[in-house]
Write an enzyme that holds these catalytic residues in place. Structure first.
Site, PDB file in Angstrom:
ATOM      1  N   ASN A  59     -52.531 -64.778 -14.340  1.00 16.21           N
ATOM      2  CA  ASN A  59     -52.969 -63.665 -15.174  1.00 16.21           C
ATOM      3  C   ASN A  59     -53.355 -62.486 -14.282  1.00 16.21           C
ATOM      4  OD1 ASN A  59     -54.767 -61.914 -16.676  1.00 16.21           O
ATOM      5  ND2 ASN A  59     -54.810 -63.471 -18.264  1.00 16.21           N
ATOM      6  N   HIS A  70     -57.021 -58.527 -14.228  1.00 19.80           N
ATOM      7  CA  HIS A  70     -58.130 -57.924 -13.500  1.00 19.80           C
ATOM      8  C   HIS A  70     -57.701 -57.153 -12.263  1.00 19.80           C
ATOM      9  CE1 HIS A  70     -60.882 -59.293 -16.435  1.00 19.80           C
ATOM     10  NE2 HIS A  70     -60.396 -60.516 -16.344  1.00 19.80           N
ATOM     11  N   HIS A 100     -52.875 -59.712 -20.890  1.00 20.73           N
ATOM     12  CA  HIS A 100     -53.546 -59.553 -22.187  1.00 20.73           C
ATOM     13  C   HIS A 100     -53.694 -58.062 -22.480  1.00 20.73           C
ATOM     14  CE1 HIS A 100     -57.343 -60.588 -24.811  1.00 20.73           C
ATOM     15  NE2 HIS A 100     -56.429 -59.877 -25.472  1.00 20.73           N
ATOM     16  N   ARG A 145     -55.375 -55.801 -24.549  1.00 22.07           N
ATOM     17  CA  ARG A 145     -56.492 -55.731 -25.491  1.00 22.07           C
ATOM     18  C   ARG A 145     -56.405 -54.464 -26.344  1.00 22.07           C
ATOM     19  NH1 ARG A 145     -61.354 -58.539 -25.224  1.00 22.07           N
ATOM     20  NH2 ARG A 145     -61.356 -60.293 -23.767  1.00 22.07           N
ATOM     21  N   ARG A 202     -58.769 -52.107 -22.013  1.00 21.36           N
ATOM     22  CA  ARG A 202     -59.751 -52.079 -20.926  1.00 21.36           C
ATOM     23  C   ARG A 202     -59.151 -52.442 -19.573  1.00 21.36           C
ATOM     24  NH1 ARG A 202     -63.873 -56.901 -22.482  1.00 21.36           N
ATOM     25  NH2 ARG A 202     -63.868 -55.711 -24.431  1.00 21.36           N
ATOM     26  N   HIS A 203     -58.013 -53.146 -19.565  1.00 20.91           N
ATOM     27  CA  HIS A 203     -57.359 -53.438 -18.279  1.00 20.91           C
ATOM     28  C   HIS A 203     -55.856 -53.188 -18.400  1.00 20.91           C
ATOM     29  CE1 HIS A 203     -57.209 -57.299 -20.372  1.00 20.91           C
ATOM     30  NE2 HIS A 203     -58.463 -57.575 -20.095  1.00 20.91           N
ATOM     31  N   GLU A 238     -50.601 -62.122 -23.999  1.00 22.25           N
ATOM     32  CA  GLU A 238     -51.789 -62.471 -24.765  1.00 22.25           C
ATOM     33  C   GLU A 238     -52.136 -61.322 -25.704  1.00 22.25           C
ATOM     34  OE1 GLU A 238     -54.189 -65.649 -21.976  1.00 22.25           O
ATOM     35  OE2 GLU A 238     -54.918 -63.585 -22.066  1.00 22.25           O
ATOM     36  N   THR A 280     -65.447 -61.126 -21.641  1.00 21.22           N
ATOM     37  CA  THR A 280     -64.202 -61.878 -21.551  1.00 21.22           C
ATOM     38  C   THR A 280     -64.113 -62.756 -22.779  1.00 21.22           C
ATOM     39  OG1 THR A 280     -62.859 -63.340 -20.146  1.00 21.22           O
ATOM     40  CG2 THR A 280     -65.223 -63.796 -20.247  1.00 21.22           C
ATOM     41  N   THR A 281     -63.002 -63.425 -22.973  1.00 22.16           N
ATOM     42  CA  THR A 281     -62.835 -64.263 -24.155  1.00 22.16           C
ATOM     43  C   THR A 281     -63.880 -65.364 -24.152  1.00 22.16           C
ATOM     44  OG1 THR A 281     -60.468 -63.814 -24.088  1.00 22.16           O
ATOM     45  CG2 THR A 281     -61.188 -65.630 -25.469  1.00 22.16           C
ATOM     46  N   GLU A 332     -52.925 -73.621 -26.091  1.00 21.66           N
ATOM     47  CA  GLU A 332     -53.584 -73.506 -24.793  1.00 21.66           C
ATOM     48  C   GLU A 332     -55.045 -73.861 -24.992  1.00 21.66           C
ATOM     49  OE1 GLU A 332     -54.658 -70.323 -21.224  1.00 21.66           O
ATOM     50  OE2 GLU A 332     -52.880 -69.984 -22.476  1.00 21.66           O
ATOM     51  N   HIS A 355     -58.843 -70.880 -18.509  1.00 20.34           N
ATOM     52  CA  HIS A 355     -60.044 -70.061 -18.632  1.00 20.34           C
ATOM     53  C   HIS A 355     -61.125 -70.592 -17.700  1.00 20.34           C
ATOM     54  CE1 HIS A 355     -62.200 -66.722 -20.511  1.00 20.34           C
ATOM     55  NE2 HIS A 355     -63.275 -67.433 -20.301  1.00 20.34           N
TER      56      HIS A 355
END
Length: 244
Positions: free
Chosen positions: A10, A13, A46, A48, A52-53, A73, A103-104, A154, A194
């Site tokens: 992933n 970040h 992901h 969002r 945000r990223h 995601e 975070t999730t 997942e 995660h």
């Protein structure tokens, strides 16, 4: 049954660091290409709702530039569904999303959100996009995923990774083991992720019915100290050591 264990990296970040300054560096697509060279079997990103990223342009470039599967995601919203159907990534993982969370925080409630998930899962399936649901390791959630027509789940490993007491961690690992066995029993492909680190990945990687781990934040953090490629190779080695 033991199967080859894939590693999905992933890159969210890397984009978090980029966005802190509002420029173009570090580039998450460059990170994805480096991750693939270091042994990643796929890339997870992901998008969002608040961007945000990862941002929309990142998804466009990932689809154009990488030669490994992209796991997109997404929240189960009309906006994200339209983006997924436009780009047609290899897979779309439906995740819960709150704007206030860092975070999730947990798995998608496939039981409680059953009716609202029916349409997006059906549309993604019809488009040939492999659907997975990011859920807590509970049999009722897996049963709901199966009933919804999602071929993949997942399992959320956050509670296991966050448990500091050895007894509690063992209890959370047992939940994951049982959920992975149940997934196989009902015909679902099982992934997990995660919060996984070098110290916590082994027992999860040893579960033979899990076929993919998705890991991001820890690898990006370790990259600060030793480089992304080294972090990924070390994680791959830890996974392989746990599953002969």
């Amino acid at each position: 049954m033991s199967r080859f264990l894939r590693l999905g990296v992933n890159i969210d970040h890397v984009a978090t660091v980029r966005n802190a300054r509002g420029g173009a560096h570090p580039d998450p697509v460059r990170a994805a290409l480096l991750a693939i060279q270091a042994g990643a079997d796929g890339i997870t990103a992901h998008l969002r709702e608040d961007r945000r990223h990862i941002v929309d342009r990142d998804i466009e470039r990932l689809m154009a530039d990488i030669d490994r599967p992209l796991n997109f995601e997404m929240a189960a919203t009309d906006e994200m569904l339209a983006i997924a159907l436009r780009h047609k990534p290899h897979a779309a993982c439906l995740v819960p999303e709150k704007r206030t969370e860092v975070t999730t925080e947990g798995g998608l409630n496939a039981v409680g959100a059953f009716d609202s998930l029916t349409r997006p899962i059906g549309a993604l399936n019809d488009a040939g996009i492999r659907v997975s649901l990011f859920i807590d390791p509970e049999p009722t959630q897996l049963d709901a995923a199966k009933a919804l027509g999602a071929p993949v789940v997942e399992l959320h490993t956050g509670a296991y990774c966050d448990a500091e007491d050895p007894t509690e961690r063992a209890r959370e690992l047992s939940r994951i083991v049982r959920a992975a066995a149940h997934a196989e029993d009902i015909g679902l492909e099982c992934h997990a992720g995660h919060g996984l680190t070098y110290d916590t990945v082994g027992p999860v990687a040893a579960i033979g019915t899990i076929v993919e781990l998705n890991i991001g934040h820890f690898l990006v953090g370790e990259a600060i100290f030793g480089g992304l490629a080294d972090a990924i190779r070390r994680m791959r080695a830890a996974m392989d050591a746990a599953r002969p």
